[in-house]
Design a protein around this motif. Structure first.
Motif, mmCIF file in Angstrom:
data_model
loop_
_atom_site.group_PDB
_atom_site.id
_atom_site.type_symbol
_atom_site.label_atom_id
_atom_site.label_comp_id
_atom_site.label_asym_id
_atom_site.label_seq_id
_atom_site.Cartn_x
_atom_site.Cartn_y
_atom_site.Cartn_z
ATOM 1 N N LYS A 101 3.258 5.900 -2.798
ATOM 2 C CA LYS A 101 4.485 6.641 -3.094
ATOM 3 C C LYS A 101 4.674 6.813 -4.600
ATOM 4 O O LYS A 101 5.028 7.903 -5.071
ATOM 5 N N GLU A 102 4.408 5.750 -5.375
ATOM 6 C CA GLU A 102 4.591 5.836 -6.822
ATOM 7 C C GLU A 102 3.549 6.754 -7.451
ATOM 8 O O GLU A 102 3.864 7.535 -8.366
ATOM 9 N N ALA A 103 2.329 6.686 -6.975
ATOM 10 C CA ALA A 103 1.295 7.582 -7.499
ATOM 11 C C ALA A 103 1.685 9.036 -7.279
ATOM 12 O O ALA A 103 1.578 9.874 -8.190
ATOM 13 N N ILE A 104 2.134 9.351 -6.094
ATOM 14 C CA ILE A 104 2.555 10.729 -5.788
ATOM 15 C C ILE A 104 3.746 11.125 -6.647
ATOM 16 O O ILE A 104 3.819 12.246 -7.168
ATOM 17 N N ARG A 105 4.693 10.199 -6.826
ATOM 18 C CA ARG A 105 5.901 10.501 -7.610
ATOM 19 C C ARG A 105 5.559 10.920 -9.032
ATOM 20 O O ARG A 105 6.213 11.811 -9.606
ATOM 21 N N VAL A 106 4.533 10.291 -9.618
ATOM 22 C CA VAL A 106 4.182 10.596 -11.010
ATOM 23 C C VAL A 106 3.050 11.620 -11.101
ATOM 24 O O VAL A 106 2.482 11.839 -12.172
ATOM 25 N N GLN A 144 0.830 -1.213 0.000
ATOM 26 C CA GLN A 144 0.000 0.000 0.000
ATOM 27 C C GLN A 144 0.860 1.257 0.000
ATOM 28 O O GLN A 144 0.574 2.215 -0.736
ATOM 29 N N ASP A 145 1.917 1.239 0.784
ATOM 30 C CA ASP A 145 2.810 2.397 0.851
ATOM 31 C C ASP A 145 3.525 2.622 -0.483
ATOM 32 O O ASP A 145 3.697 3.767 -0.925
ATOM 33 N N ARG A 146 3.933 1.524 -1.128
ATOM 34 C CA ARG A 146 4.614 1.647 -2.420
ATOM 35 C C ARG A 146 3.666 2.167 -3.501
ATOM 36 O O ARG A 146 4.065 2.985 -4.355
ATOM 37 N N VAL A 147 2.429 1.712 -3.475
ATOM 38 C CA VAL A 147 1.433 2.207 -4.432
ATOM 39 C C VAL A 147 1.241 3.713 -4.246
ATOM 40 O O VAL A 147 1.266 4.490 -5.211
#
Length: 220
Positions: A12-17, A7-10
């Motif tokens: 983090k990646e959404a925010i990054r892009v 969940q944290d990785r999902v």
């Protein structure tokens, strides 16, 4: 890794892009997982799950749905035409509409019952002969056919070839969806879901990274 890590990785990646993390939904793929592991994830508050086989889901989820409210169940494996009615009763979303016979059967039963799960069309982006899915060159016509049958098509799904970089397949699926006015993109699994999020995935499908590897000997 576990549910929280994924969940944290999902997020983090959404925010990054530059995406709102709420636009990416995590499907916990519970196929062939022991009920005890599934219950742990349910007890942690997760409610979106994916199964590959109608029969396995039928033996597992009716009881879980009685005990845990708000479960959303997704069929992410191939569907036989003689299992369509059962699948429509069990699943909230079907990701593997892949041929006219399935679409026509869905439409007929929906006409009889007055209800239909949300649907995703599976696209065989790698044109692999052993894999289900409509070919990219046929996708526009198949989407139109499904719409003409008044089916609730929400988006597209793909499983890229294992030996190729997934990015070009995710980009192709997004392109087909965009030109057909579809917002839903079911793409990305344990090894490539971050790449899928970068290409617009709205559902990512993660199994072993959440539940752990299936150990038949330990369960026996």
């Amino acid at each position: 890794m576990g549910l929280k890590t994924i969940q944290d990785r999902v997020e983090k990646e959404a925010i990054r892009v530059g995406r709102d993390p709420k636009t990416v939904q995590l499907i916990a793929v519970s196929k062939v997982q022991p009920n005890a592991r599934v219950e742990q994830v349910l007890s942690a508050g997760h409610r979106i799950f994916g199964e590959n086989r109608v029969q396995e889901a039928a033996g597992k989820w009716p009881e879980f749905k009685k005990r845990f409210s708000g479960v959303e169940l997704h069929l992410i494996g191939p569907m036989q035409s003689n299992k369509v009615r059962q699948a429509m009763d069990l699943f909230d979303v079907i990701h593997t509409v892949d041929r006219p016979k399935i679409a026509q059967t869905l439409a007929r039963i929906a006409g009889e019952t007055g209800q239909c799960p949300r649907l995703y069309i599976q696209v065989n982006t790698g044109a692999e002969p052993q894999k289900a899915g409509v070919l990219p060159t046929d996708a526009d016509a198949f989407i139109k056919m499904c719409r003409d049958l008044d089916l609730p098509v929400e988006g597209l799904m793909c499983i890229p070839p294992a030996e190729e970089s997934p990015a070009k397949h995710f980009a192709l699926l997004a392109e087909i969806a965009k030109r057909n006015g579809l917002d839903g993109l079911s793409m990305g699994m344990s090894g490539d879901f971050e790449c899928a999020i970068a290409h617009g995935a709205t559902y990512v499908r993660v199994g072993s990274a959440i539940f752990g590897s299936r150990t038949y000997e330990a369960d026996a």
